[in-house]
Design a protein around this motif. Structure first.
Motif, PDB file in Angstrom:
ATOM      1  N   MET A 193       0.825  -1.212   0.000  1.00 57.15           N
ATOM      2  CA  MET A 193       0.000   0.000   0.000  1.00 57.15           C
ATOM      3  C   MET A 193       0.856   1.257   0.000  1.00 57.15           C
ATOM      4  O   MET A 193       0.495   2.276  -0.579  1.00 57.15           O
ATOM      5  CB  MET A 193      -0.933  -0.006   1.210  1.00 57.15           C
ATOM      6  CG  MET A 193      -1.943   1.123   1.197  1.00 57.15           C
ATOM      7  SD  MET A 193      -2.902   1.160  -0.338  1.00 57.15           S
ATOM      8  CE  MET A 193      -3.729  -0.422  -0.263  1.00 57.15           C
ATOM      9  N   THR A 194       2.019   1.189   0.671  1.00 55.66           N
ATOM     10  CA  THR A 194       2.932   2.343   0.661  1.00 55.66           C
ATOM     11  C   THR A 194       3.375   2.653  -0.759  1.00 55.66           C
ATOM     12  O   THR A 194       3.447   3.816  -1.166  1.00 55.66           O
ATOM     13  CB  THR A 194       4.153   2.060   1.548  1.00 55.66           C
ATOM     14  OG1 THR A 194       3.715   1.874   2.899  1.00 55.66           O
ATOM     15  CG2 THR A 194       5.140   3.219   1.497  1.00 55.66           C
ATOM     16  N   GLN A 195       3.650   1.603  -1.541  1.00 54.25           N
ATOM     17  CA  GLN A 195       4.036   1.800  -2.932  1.00 54.25           C
ATOM     18  C   GLN A 195       2.913   2.466  -3.721  1.00 54.25           C
ATOM     19  O   GLN A 195       3.173   3.347  -4.548  1.00 54.25           O
ATOM     20  CB  GLN A 195       4.399   0.458  -3.560  1.00 54.25           C
ATOM     21  CG  GLN A 195       4.852   0.576  -5.024  1.00 54.25           C
ATOM     22  CD  GLN A 195       5.215  -0.769  -5.620  1.00 54.25           C
ATOM     23  OE1 GLN A 195       5.185  -1.786  -4.929  1.00 54.25           O
ATOM     24  NE2 GLN A 195       5.538  -0.775  -6.903  1.00 54.25           N
ATOM     25  N   GLN A 196       1.669   2.069  -3.455  1.00 54.93           N
ATOM     26  CA  GLN A 196       0.529   2.670  -4.132  1.00 54.93           C
ATOM     27  C   GLN A 196       0.417   4.152  -3.791  1.00 54.93           C
ATOM     28  O   GLN A 196       0.124   4.983  -4.662  1.00 54.93           O
ATOM     29  CB  GLN A 196      -0.761   1.935  -3.728  1.00 54.93           C
ATOM     30  CG  GLN A 196      -1.980   2.310  -4.534  1.00 54.93           C
ATOM     31  CD  GLN A 196      -2.018   1.682  -5.905  1.00 54.93           C
ATOM     32  OE1 GLN A 196      -1.101   0.946  -6.267  1.00 54.93           O
ATOM     33  NE2 GLN A 196      -3.057   1.963  -6.674  1.00 54.93           N
ATOM     34  N   PHE A 197       0.644   4.493  -2.538  1.00 55.87           N
ATOM     35  CA  PHE A 197       0.595   5.890  -2.139  1.00 55.87           C
ATOM     36  C   PHE A 197       1.718   6.701  -2.770  1.00 55.87           C
ATOM     37  O   PHE A 197       1.533   7.865  -3.125  1.00 55.87           O
ATOM     38  CB  PHE A 197       0.644   6.017  -0.609  1.00 55.87           C
ATOM     39  CG  PHE A 197      -0.691   6.293   0.008  1.00 55.87           C
ATOM     40  CD1 PHE A 197      -1.573   5.257   0.271  1.00 55.87           C
ATOM     41  CD2 PHE A 197      -1.109   7.582   0.293  1.00 55.87           C
ATOM     42  CE1 PHE A 197      -2.824   5.494   0.819  1.00 55.87           C
ATOM     43  CE2 PHE A 197      -2.357   7.833   0.840  1.00 55.87           C
ATOM     44  CZ  PHE A 197      -3.209   6.781   1.106  1.00 55.87           C
TER      45      PHE A 197
END
Length: 302
Positions: A1-5
């Motif tokens: 999810m951090t990568q998506q953000f």
């Protein structure tokens, strides 16, 4: 999810950079907004709701949004009682007028890809009533232009909201167990895949970090109430709302921490407010703050 953000932040930065180097003008954001609100976002709603397992119990979401909007607008107007009508009207309009369509949907799709759109679609129904009804009434009431509340204007804007009408139609079709065939959904899936990048680039195009020192103290007070009331209401829902579905509570907690909707700007122009720098400053600051809050929220609780 951090990568998506990180991808989301980079897309916003791309939009802002393209504006800064004059590849796009600020006015070009209208083209992006038209595509997102009338094409890619409705397509996303169609894809997500075509086979979704909907429940009438989710009607608590628009009800809570309307209740929150009315109560917090009254609190905001009372808090700024010592100021003139321009400030009270502006802060009253901004409070609980949330950016769900452009800002929330792409992030929700990333954080809760399976169920998020269903819940936030219901929230959007209540948010639209607040934005096009209560907010419009507040702006009209405190304006010096002498305009009265226009129910035809309210009905017209609700009917003109393509994402809202798409959601209502898809909700009705779903309740009637009517679904689109796979080729139709495949077509809308292609369009919906463009929603997140176009929305984030659009936010970047709209960003403006200019600060008007005249309105800075008022902006800081507004921001404190905007997020403070959202946190308090979210905690009350978490502890006291008698519902077992935790996603309902999560949706409300997140929704009340969203940025101010851009529709406030045309309202301020229509009612001849002299506080456009305040509206623009708060709108941009809430975008940045809400991104940070949502990143922290999903990192800790999702």
């Amino acid at each position: 999810m951090t990568q998506q953000f990180i991808i989301i932040i980079l897309l916003i930065a791309l939009g802002y950079a393209l504006k800064r180097i004059n590849y796009f003008k600020a006015n070009d954001s209208q083209v992006f907004a038209t595509l997102v609100l009338n094409v890619t976002l409705p397509s996303l709603v169609i894809v997500n709701l075509n086979e979704a397992d909907l429940d009438l119990s989710l009607s608590i979401l628009p009800i809570m949004m309307i209740l929150y909007g009315v109560v917090t607008k009254l609190i905001m107007i009372w808090f700024f009682m010592k100021y003139d009508n321009q400030i009270r009207g502006t802060t009253g309009m901004m409070m609980a007028s949330l950016n769900i369509g452009l800002f929330a949907y792409p992030l929700v799709e990333a954080i809760w890809p399976n169920t998020g759109m269903i819940y936030f679609g219901m929230v959007d129904i209540g948010g639209a009533i607040i934005m096009f009804g209560v907010t419009y009434f507040v702006g009209s009431y405190f304006s010096s232009s002498g305009d009265s509340f226009d129910f035809k204007y309210l009905a017209k804007n609700l009917l003109k909201s393509v994402p809202l009408m798409t959601y209502i139609i898809m909700f009705i079709l779903n309740m009637l167990n009517i679904h689109f065939p796979d080729p139709v959904i495949d077509f809308f899936s292609v369009l919906s895949s463009a929603n997140m990048p176009l929305s984030m680039i659009l936010i970047g195009l709209m960003l403006n970090f200019s600060i008007d020192k005249r309105f800075l103290p008022i902006a800081m007070k507004y921001l404190l109430l905007h997020y403070g009331l959202g946190v308090i209401a979210g905690l009350l829902v978490y502890f006291f709302l008698p519902i077992d579905d935790q996603m309902v509570k999560t949706t409300l907690q997140v929704a009340w921490l969203l940025p101010v909707g851009v529709a406030i700007i045309p309202y301020a122009i229509q009612f001849k407010y002299k506080t456009l720098p305040l509206v623009g400053m708060v709108t941009n600051l809430t975008i940045v703050i809400s991104i940070i809050i949502l990143y922290i929220y999903q990192a800790l609780f999702v």
